[in-house]
Design an enzyme around this catalytic site. Structure first.
Site, PDB file in Angstrom:
ATOM      1  N   GLU A  14       0.869  -1.175   0.000  1.00  0.00           N
ATOM      2  CA  GLU A  14       0.000   0.000   0.000  1.00  0.00           C
ATOM      3  C   GLU A  14       0.906   1.225   0.000  1.00  0.00           C
ATOM      4  O   GLU A  14       1.649   1.454   0.959  1.00  0.00           O
ATOM      5  CB  GLU A  14      -0.915   0.021   1.234  1.00  0.00           C
ATOM      6  CG  GLU A  14      -1.874   1.199   1.235  1.00  0.00           C
ATOM      7  CD  GLU A  14      -2.547   1.423   2.601  1.00  0.00           C
ATOM      8  OE1 GLU A  14      -2.186   0.776   3.590  1.00  0.00           O
ATOM      9  OE2 GLU A  14      -3.440   2.291   2.649  1.00  0.00           O
ATOM     10  N   ASP A  42      -4.958  10.117   9.152  1.00  0.00           N
ATOM     11  CA  ASP A  42      -3.717   9.543   9.644  1.00  0.00           C
ATOM     12  C   ASP A  42      -3.287  10.134  10.974  1.00  0.00           C
ATOM     13  O   ASP A  42      -3.543  11.300  11.265  1.00  0.00           O
ATOM     14  CB  ASP A  42      -2.603   9.750   8.614  1.00  0.00           C
ATOM     15  CG  ASP A  42      -2.737   8.772   7.458  1.00  0.00           C
ATOM     16  OD1 ASP A  42      -2.720   7.556   7.734  1.00  0.00           O
ATOM     17  OD2 ASP A  42      -2.881   9.215   6.309  1.00  0.00           O
TER      18      ASP A  42
END
Lengths: 279, 411
Positions: free
Chosen positions: A49, A60
């Protein structure tokens, strides 16, 4: 073989739990990043990824946010990141998924960037701030036409019915199941209820389930086995790369030291081997 | 009213991670219900009067009006609202909504600190726990507000990521919310972000425009020719403009021109430098690079130092209904001084951008024009920015003597 088919084949190869390793492309710089990605492919990852750096990565946690900003400061541009991934494609058959927030895609034009990603031989897209009820830019259709998997994200709060509806419309062979609330990074305690939920998600959607957020070590990967088809590890790998990178900047050159201590790619390789149960 | 719009032309929407979806569905439902509930508005209006001190004055500024060409100039003094700026209108409304939703805790982002201060005060008033996210740089340059927030019992959490200013504080607040949606409401401070925030904040700030309209009609018997307001995210301007969108009134937004035209030197989104983007979960015009990353911005006023703009204002700018102009740091500082000397009113640096633009343009208007400037906040909070610029030596010696006095234990 298009992206959707390559991903499907990688899941179907055997029943073992798979490992998806995450990297921010261009972190800490493009050359090191290229080596880190290659090290992941060589050390036991089943899927890569690769995140395109962005200034405002809203899903995030601090570790990956900082990696985004360092990558941007080192001059990593979106198209150069995709070039790096195209070179990785030439060196490995592993499925490579591009993770990006929507704005970097939009900045290049959805149609153009999807074509570019497909031409680079990459296999899918993960877009955390792309909800299903803002369809006007047609990302799903454009990915579908290019044979790319647009991976649905399922939160702990997503009902199984909604998960079914989200995945029924998707060509992606798998879903990205977020194991807990919050952002990436902090270690997740995998409670029995969370594991059961993954099993139910798999049964209800008929898709492979990749589980992420807070997976940092082999024991967690093993705990997921039987409930999920793949464990996704991100922040722990970024942390390992960062520690080695900082040590390398500080201690250079240190004769006799283990490469893992000062070389981000070697440090990542060691952690990937451990996560994959290779040592 | 057009308060339930999700889109404004091609802008707006709700680009949120799946994990936040339940929180937004709950918020949207609760806001819809509150909006239709006369008890909600009755309670808010009571607090407007008793707690905020509304209506705020529409002050005729005769000396400035005369100096600038013989105009009738009015200043809407939002700075006289409790906590010193218009931000309390929205913060208090959302805090009431949070209590109605059964939430025990509110969080907020803040740039200049005014929204944080307002949220902290509203939370104290309503007995809610409060945490405010503030960029490390803003905490340093707006420190008096940090103390203020703590006085109200709020926790102020520094944001160390990215540019360490308002943009990053928004991200931090949104992320914190994803971890704790069940007992927490996020009080977003401007008319931007994902739906329903732009519509909700605009409606809670529309009290500014409604008061201007009522007062100006009572005093002058006609609509103003022009209304000026500064535009960061855009909550004071959309609040002031909202009552006049369908009238023959020119609406002008003043953006932060900072110290130059290069990327990173200003926060003027509407002058052609910004592009369509989706960031911070809404679609609008953003100052961004070719890869879609938001650019750093600069303004002497922390409250205007932001790369995006509310979606409705972006749309109103694109259609030409609102005209945008940029005002430099120096012009804004000069306007602070001029307003203080001429009228005995100390405006916030943010609001000084609107005043500076009016001072620039009024001399060219037909005499006897009727003009309103929304003075969104007062300038006490800016003392640490203005004082060293206006009288460096005196300020420096004051600070040194204060430090010495405190270190000697004389407090």
């Amino acid at each position: 073989m298009n992206g959707v088919e390559r991903i499907q084949a990688a899941f179907a190869r055997d029943a073992k739990i798979k490992l998806m390793t995450h990297a921010v492309v261009g972190y800490p710089d493009m050359t090191s990043s290229s080596r880190i990605l290659r090290a992941m492919a060589d050390s036991g990852a089943d899927f890569i990824e690769a995140q395109l750096p962005f200034s405002d990565p809203i899903a995030d946690g601090p570790s990956i946010v900082e990696a985004n900003h360092v990558a941007l400061r080192s001059g990593s541009r979106t198209l150069a990141c995709i070039e790096t991934l195209a070179r990785l494609r030439a060196e490995t058959d592993l499925p490579i998924l591009v993770m990006s927030y929507v704005n970097p895609l939009l900045a290049h034009g959805i149609e153009a960037i999807v074509r570019r990603i497909a031409e680079a031989g990459l296999d899918g897209l993960i877009v955390p701030d792309w909800p299903d009820d803002e369809p006007e830019l047609g990302l799903g259709e454009k990915c579908g036409a290019a044979g790319l998997a647009l991976v649905p994200l399922i939160a702990p709060s997503t009902s199984l019915d909604r998960a079914h509806a989200l995945t029924a419309a998707s060509k992606s062979p798998f879903v990205y199941a977020v194991t807990r609330l919050g952002v990436t990074g902090r270690r997740t305690q995998l409670e029995e209820s969370a594991l059961e939920r993954l099993s139910k998600l798999r049964a209800r959607t008929g898709k492979y389930v990749a589980a992420g957020f807070g997976i940092r070590e082999r024991s967690q990967v093993e705990a997921l086995a039987g409930h999920a088809d793949c464990a996704i590890v991100g922040s722990a790998l970024v942390d390992a790369a960062r520690a080695a990178h900082h040590a390398g900047l500080r201690d250079l050159p240190k004769a006799g030291g283990a490469a893992e201590e000062t070389d981000p790619a070697a440090a990542v390789a060691r952690l990937v081997r451990s996560l994959a149960g290779r040592e | 009213m057009r308060h339930d719009e999700r889109y404004y032309g091609r802008f707006g929407g709700r680009y949120i991670p799946e994990v936040l979806r339940p929180a937004f569905e709950e918020l949207e439902e609760a806001w819809k219900a509150a909006r239709e509930d006369s008890d909600f508005w009755k309670e808010l209006e009571g607090l407007h009067r008793d707690f905020i001190g509304r209506p705020t004055p529409l002050y005729p500024a005769p000396r400035l009006g005369k100096e600038l060409g013989g105009h009738r100039l009015y200043l809407k003094l939002e700075g006289l609202a409790n906590t010193g700026a218009h931000k309390i209108n929205n913060a208090l409304g959302q805090a009431l909504l949070a209590r109605r939703m059964g939430k025990k805790r509110v969080i907020a982002e803040t740039g200049a600190g005014q929204h944080g201060l307002a949220t902290a005060a509203a939370a104290a008033k309503l007995g809610l726990e409060c945490e405010v996210f503030m960029g490390e740089i803003d905490m340093a340059r707006q420190h008096p507000n940090v103390f203020g927030m703590r006085m109200f019992g709020a926790k102020v959490s520094p944001v160390l990521e990215g540019t360490r200013t308002l943009t990053d504080a928004v991200n931090a607040a949104m992320k914190s919310w994803t971890e704790r949606v069940s007992d927490t409401h996020y009080i977003l401070g401007s008319a931007l972000g994902p739906h329903p925030y732009p519509a909700m904040v605009r409606e809670l700030q529309s009290v500014i425009g409604k008061e201007i309209r009522k007062e100006i009609l009572a005093r002058e018997g006609r609509m103003p020719d022009a209304i000026y307001a500064c535009v960061g995210g855009g909550s004071n301007s959309i609040g002031a403009f909202s009552a006049f969108l369908d009238e023959q009134v020119e609406l002008i937004g003043a953006e932060a021109g900072g110290r130059g035209h290069k990327p990173g030197e200003h926060a003027a989104r509407m002058g052609g430098a910004a592009n369509v983007g989706i960031a911070q979960s809404y679609k609008s015009l953003f100052l961004q690079d070719a890869d879609g990353s938001l650019l750093p911005t600069h303004s002497v006023s922390a409250g205007l130092d932001y790369a995006g703009i509310g979606p409705e204002l972006a749309h109103l700018g694109e259609t030409g209904r609102v005209r945008f102009e940029s005002v430099s740091d120096e012009e804004a500082l000069a306007a602070v001084k001029r307003t203080a000397r001429a009228e005995g009113i100390l405006p916030a640096l943010e609001s000084a951008h609107a005043l500076a633009l009016a001072y620039r343009e009024l001399p060219a208007m037909p005499p006897d024009s009727l003009v309103v400037v929304n003075v969104s906040g007062r300038g006490d909070k800016d003392l640490f920015i203005t004082a060293p610029r206006f009288d460096r030596e005196d300020w420096l010696s004051f600070l040194k003597s204060e430090v010495a006095r405190i270190e000697r234990g004389e407090v």
